[in-house]
Write a protein that holds these residues in place. Sequence first.
Motif, mmCIF file in Angstrom:
data_model
loop_
_atom_site.group_PDB
_atom_site.id
_atom_site.type_symbol
_atom_site.label_atom_id
_atom_site.label_comp_id
_atom_site.label_asym_id
_atom_site.label_seq_id
_atom_site.Cartn_x
_atom_site.Cartn_y
_atom_site.Cartn_z
ATOM 1 N N SER A 38 -13.364 7.087 -89.498
ATOM 2 C CA SER A 38 -12.180 7.939 -89.587
ATOM 3 C C SER A 38 -12.300 9.170 -88.697
ATOM 4 O O SER A 38 -11.359 9.933 -88.560
ATOM 5 C CB SER A 38 -11.924 8.357 -91.037
ATOM 6 N N ASN A 39 -13.483 9.372 -88.085
ATOM 7 C CA ASN A 39 -13.665 10.481 -87.132
ATOM 8 C C ASN A 39 -14.834 10.152 -86.211
ATOM 9 O O ASN A 39 -15.583 9.202 -86.446
ATOM 10 C CB ASN A 39 -13.872 11.814 -87.871
ATOM 11 N N SER A 40 -14.988 10.933 -85.159
ATOM 12 C CA SER A 40 -16.007 10.635 -84.148
ATOM 13 C C SER A 40 -17.433 10.735 -84.680
ATOM 14 O O SER A 40 -18.334 10.059 -84.169
ATOM 15 C CB SER A 40 -15.834 11.548 -82.938
ATOM 16 N N GLU A 41 -17.660 11.541 -85.710
ATOM 17 C CA GLU A 41 -19.002 11.663 -86.285
ATOM 18 C C GLU A 41 -19.468 10.368 -86.943
ATOM 19 O O GLU A 41 -20.648 10.198 -87.210
ATOM 20 C CB GLU A 41 -19.054 12.803 -87.303
ATOM 21 N N GLU A 42 -18.551 9.468 -87.230
ATOM 22 C CA GLU A 42 -18.896 8.206 -87.867
ATOM 23 C C GLU A 42 -19.082 7.070 -86.858
ATOM 24 O O GLU A 42 -19.068 5.899 -87.214
ATOM 25 C CB GLU A 42 -17.825 7.836 -88.894
ATOM 26 N N THR A 43 -19.269 7.412 -85.584
ATOM 27 C CA THR A 43 -19.480 6.415 -84.543
ATOM 28 C C THR A 43 -20.759 6.723 -83.755
ATOM 29 O O THR A 43 -21.251 7.847 -83.769
ATOM 30 C CB THR A 43 -18.292 6.363 -83.555
#
Length: 52
Positions: A38-43
């Motif tokens: 749901s956001n870049s920190e989760e990739t």
Amino acid sequence: MTQNILCEVSSCVHNVNQENKCGATQIYVVNNKSKNASNSEETDCKTFEPTS
């Protein structure tokens, strides 16, 4: 698709001349926590290769 991929990871071999431009022929990004980020920190970028 854009050809101008920016990356500030200076320890990656694909960072062209340390100018924050990715020179990899392809980019592979994956989820790092769940199936649906749901956001870049989760990739994570799996294209990363450390400099020697």
